[in-house]
Write a protein that holds these residues in place. Sequence first.
Motif, PDB file in Angstrom:
ATOM      1  N   THR A   1      14.177  31.225  47.941  1.00 52.66           N
ATOM      2  CA  THR A   1      14.199  30.323  46.785  1.00 52.66           C
ATOM      3  C   THR A   1      15.072  29.088  47.040  1.00 52.66           C
ATOM      4  O   THR A   1      14.917  28.056  46.368  1.00 52.66           O
ATOM      5  CB  THR A   1      14.727  31.065  45.545  1.00 52.66           C
ATOM      6  OG1 THR A   1      16.009  31.619  45.833  1.00 52.66           O
ATOM      7  CG2 THR A   1      13.784  32.188  45.153  1.00 52.66           C
TER       8      THR A   1
ATOM      9  N   ARG B   1       6.702  36.952  40.261  1.00 52.39           N
ATOM     10  CA  ARG B   1       8.096  36.579  40.497  1.00 52.39           C
ATOM     11  C   ARG B   1       8.602  37.143  41.818  1.00 52.39           C
ATOM     12  O   ARG B   1       8.277  38.262  42.211  1.00 52.39           O
ATOM     13  CB  ARG B   1       8.986  37.032  39.342  1.00 52.39           C
ATOM     14  CG  ARG B   1       9.080  38.526  39.151  1.00 52.39           C
ATOM     15  CD  ARG B   1       9.722  38.876  37.806  1.00 52.39           C
ATOM     16  NE  ARG B   1      11.009  38.266  37.622  1.00 52.39           N
ATOM     17  CZ  ARG B   1      12.161  38.868  37.896  1.00 52.39           C
ATOM     18  NH1 ARG B   1      12.174  40.098  38.383  1.00 52.39           N
ATOM     19  NH2 ARG B   1      13.297  38.237  37.692  1.00 52.39           N
TER      20      ARG B   1
ATOM     21  N   HIS C   1       1.919  31.213  49.296  1.00 50.27           N
ATOM     22  CA  HIS C   1       3.170  30.587  48.867  1.00 50.27           C
ATOM     23  C   HIS C   1       4.079  30.448  50.093  1.00 50.27           C
ATOM     24  O   HIS C   1       4.865  31.360  50.393  1.00 50.27           O
ATOM     25  CB  HIS C   1       3.858  31.421  47.794  1.00 50.27           C
ATOM     26  CG  HIS C   1       3.035  31.646  46.566  1.00 50.27           C
ATOM     27  ND1 HIS C   1       2.905  30.706  45.562  1.00 50.27           N
ATOM     28  CD2 HIS C   1       2.281  32.721  46.174  1.00 50.27           C
ATOM     29  CE1 HIS C   1       2.127  31.180  44.605  1.00 50.27           C
ATOM     30  NE2 HIS C   1       1.739  32.396  44.954  1.00 50.27           N
TER      31      HIS C   1
ATOM     32  N   GLN D   1       7.190  30.855  39.782  1.00 51.13           N
ATOM     33  CA  GLN D   1       6.742  29.509  40.133  1.00 51.13           C
ATOM     34  C   GLN D   1       6.828  29.300  41.641  1.00 51.13           C
ATOM     35  O   GLN D   1       7.746  29.808  42.298  1.00 51.13           O
ATOM     36  CB  GLN D   1       7.602  28.456  39.414  1.00 51.13           C
ATOM     37  CG  GLN D   1       7.470  28.500  37.907  1.00 51.13           C
ATOM     38  CD  GLN D   1       8.488  27.616  37.216  1.00 51.13           C
ATOM     39  OE1 GLN D   1       9.577  27.401  37.728  1.00 51.13           O
ATOM     40  NE2 GLN D   1       8.137  27.109  36.033  1.00 51.13           N
ATOM     41  N   ASP D   2       5.873  28.556  42.164  1.00 46.61           N
ATOM     42  CA  ASP D   2       5.830  28.273  43.595  1.00 46.61           C
ATOM     43  C   ASP D   2       6.973  27.339  43.976  1.00 46.61           C
ATOM     44  O   ASP D   2       7.081  26.220  43.458  1.00 46.61           O
ATOM     45  CB  ASP D   2       4.483  27.637  43.949  1.00 46.61           C
ATOM     46  CG  ASP D   2       4.349  27.362  45.430  1.00 46.61           C
ATOM     47  OD1 ASP D   2       4.385  28.307  46.225  1.00 46.61           O
ATOM     48  OD2 ASP D   2       4.229  26.172  45.788  1.00 46.61           O
TER      49      ASP D   2
ATOM     50  N   ASP E   1       2.776  25.063  37.841  1.00 42.78           N
ATOM     51  CA  ASP E   1       4.169  25.497  37.976  1.00 42.78           C
ATOM     52  C   ASP E   1       5.126  24.331  37.784  1.00 42.78           C
ATOM     53  O   ASP E   1       6.222  24.500  37.228  1.00 42.78           O
ATOM     54  CB  ASP E   1       4.389  26.132  39.353  1.00 42.78           C
ATOM     55  CG  ASP E   1       3.653  27.455  39.510  1.00 42.78           C
ATOM     56  OD1 ASP E   1       3.092  27.938  38.501  1.00 42.78           O
ATOM     57  OD2 ASP E   1       3.626  27.993  40.628  1.00 42.78           O
TER      58      ASP E   1
ATOM     59  N   THR F   1       8.051  32.472  45.780  1.00 43.75           N
ATOM     60  CA  THR F   1       8.127  32.115  44.361  1.00 43.75           C
ATOM     61  C   THR F   1       9.531  32.421  43.845  1.00 43.75           C
ATOM     62  O   THR F   1      10.294  33.166  44.459  1.00 43.75           O
ATOM     63  CB  THR F   1       7.090  32.885  43.529  1.00 43.75           C
ATOM     64  OG1 THR F   1       7.342  34.297  43.656  1.00 43.75           O
ATOM     65  CG2 THR F   1       5.675  32.598  44.019  1.00 43.75           C
TER      66      THR F   1
END
Length: 299
Positions: free
Chosen positions: A267, A70, A78, A87-88, A60, A82
């Motif tokens: 995020t 996603r 995680h 992506q982590d 990632d 993500t």
Amino acid sequence: MSELADPIAATAAGPVRREKLARALFRFRQSRLSLLGAAIVALVLFFALFGSVLAPYPDDVRGSVSTAARFLAPSAAHPFGTNEVGQDVLSLTMAGTTVSVLAGFGVVIIGSLLGTLVGAVAGFAGGLVDEALMRFTDLVLTIPSLILAMAIAAALGPGFENMVLAISLSWWPGYARLVRGEVLAAREEVYVTAARAIGASPARVLFRHILPNCLSPIIVKMSLDMGFAILTVAGLGFIGIGVRPPTPEWGTLLSTARSYMPDYWWTAMAPGMAMFLAVFGFNLLGDGLRDVLDPRGRR
């Protein structure tokens, strides 16, 4: 004569410096907040060095995309979820530590070197040289540093080196004024008069005798400025002038995450927490170093 005097002075000053260092370390250890700041800074520097290697999802970090994963919520796989391309977030934040902290160090080092040189020459030379350099410094100080950095970065273009250079060119005036004041006070000391009496050149007096005795406030200011430098780097990344994706950087990660707030709040959590801890740690460490290295500013 001066070559003979310097080794003798250095030999005599050795035990005194070691004793002062021991006392400073003892005072530093007495402050729990300073120790906490040092621990946080050590952790930040560890991830700056090894964050990309230790990232749980290194693919990632290299730009791998997995749309099927996603916007996964935080979980054991995680811990911080993500992002919009699967992506982590934790891996990106760990890798982004390298860019953010390295850029902060670059800004502080370049800015302090430029400012120290300008302030030292102005304070030592005096007269018209001092007046010209300080008026130019005052002119730069009238422009908000972030606005000036944005203008320079926009002119130079995006990229890590251009971002560091742009912020550094707006960072040096504070060091120039600090060093000028220290040099003005130090040039009247007895050891400076003695160095001149034994025939030392002006450059030797300034760089060999005066500036080494002005390092304490410079080091303190550098440690306190690290947090603000990291914030400024993140600020340029946030508005799209600094480092750009796919290179992970805390400011760019937050800029992307703001489009998905508050639905996908996770995020922004990891890069926001990382930035907070880094700034908090450097500020605590800077306060501790100020108490140790600058007795006049000790609370």
